[in-house]
Design a protein around this motif. Structure first.
Motif, short mmCIF file in Angstrom:
data_model
loop_
_atom_site.label_atom_id
_atom_site.label_comp_id
_atom_site.label_asym_id
_atom_site.label_seq_id
_atom_site.Cartn_x
_atom_site.Cartn_y
_atom_site.Cartn_z
N GLU A 36 0.83 -1.20 0.00
CA GLU A 36 0.00 0.00 0.00
C GLU A 36 0.86 1.25 0.00
O GLU A 36 1.72 1.43 0.85
N GLY A 37 0.65 2.14 -0.98
CA GLY A 37 1.37 3.39 -1.08
C GLY A 37 2.83 3.24 -1.50
O GLY A 37 3.61 4.18 -1.37
N GLU A 38 3.21 2.08 -2.01
CA GLU A 38 4.59 1.84 -2.43
C GLU A 38 4.68 1.68 -3.94
O GLU A 38 3.70 1.41 -4.61
N GLU A 39 5.90 1.82 -4.44
CA GLU A 39 6.16 1.58 -5.85
C GLU A 39 6.27 0.07 -6.08
O GLU A 39 6.71 -0.66 -5.20
N PRO A 40 5.91 -0.40 -7.28
CA PRO A 40 6.05 -1.83 -7.57
C PRO A 40 7.51 -2.28 -7.55
O PRO A 40 8.40 -1.54 -7.97
N LEU A 41 7.74 -3.49 -7.03
CA LEU A 41 9.07 -4.09 -6.97
C LEU A 41 9.08 -5.39 -7.75
O LEU A 41 8.08 -6.10 -7.79
N GLU A 42 10.23 -5.72 -8.33
CA GLU A 42 10.38 -6.99 -9.01
C GLU A 42 10.35 -8.12 -7.99
O GLU A 42 10.88 -7.99 -6.89
N ALA A 43 9.72 -9.23 -8.33
CA ALA A 43 9.66 -10.40 -7.47
C ALA A 43 9.77 -11.65 -8.34
O ALA A 43 9.41 -11.63 -9.51
N LEU A 67 -0.71 -6.94 0.12
CA LEU A 67 0.09 -6.70 -1.08
C LEU A 67 -0.75 -6.91 -2.33
O LEU A 67 -1.79 -7.54 -2.28
N TRP A 68 -0.24 -6.39 -3.45
CA TRP A 68 -0.84 -6.65 -4.75
C TRP A 68 0.23 -7.25 -5.63
O TRP A 68 1.30 -6.69 -5.80
N LEU A 69 -0.06 -8.40 -6.21
CA LEU A 69 0.87 -9.14 -7.04
C LEU A 69 0.37 -9.11 -8.48
O LEU A 69 -0.79 -9.40 -8.74
N ARG A 70 1.26 -8.76 -9.39
CA ARG A 70 0.92 -8.76 -10.82
C ARG A 70 1.83 -9.78 -11.50
O ARG A 70 3.05 -9.66 -11.44
#
Length: 110
Positions: A36-43, A67-70
């Motif tokens: 929440e409120g963060e930039e997307p990170l590679e996972a 979290l939100w996972l794409r």
């Protein structure tokens, strides 16, 4: 029923996997993770079921964090962190993911 002798005995992990659905081992590098409120990170997604996943990422996430996972450019999937061992996190999806997405990520053509 516990007795006085067993009251303070430590209990080891369960030997039976209690997941509702089988986890499929995969290695997908095109996953992004966003709090929440963060930039997307590679996972890196290591295994997946319709109810949850295990992934590695460069930042720590606390148990209970939303979290939100794409995955591979799909719509974001809402999840909650269930465990964190320092290198990997385990997430439970708020709603089961589509079986068609599962098939596309786990189908191996020989």
């Amino acid at each position: 029923m516990a007795t006085r002798l067993s009251q303070y005995r430590s209990v080891g992990p369960a030997l039976v996997d209690q997941r509702r659905e089988t986890r499929h081992r995969i290695l997908v590098s095109q996953a992004t993770l966003r709090g929440e409120g963060e930039e997307p990170l590679e996972a890196t997604l290591h295994d997946l079921s319709v109810y949850g996943c295990r992934l590695a990422c460069s930042t720590e996430h606390a148990e209970g964090e939303r979290l939100w996972l794409r995955i591979k450019g799909t719509m974001p999937v809402a999840a909650t962190v269930v465990w964190n061992d320092g290198d990997h996190i385990g997430c439970r999806f708020d709603a089961p993911i589509e079986r068609s997405l599962m098939r596309s990520l786990t189908l191996v053509i020989c």
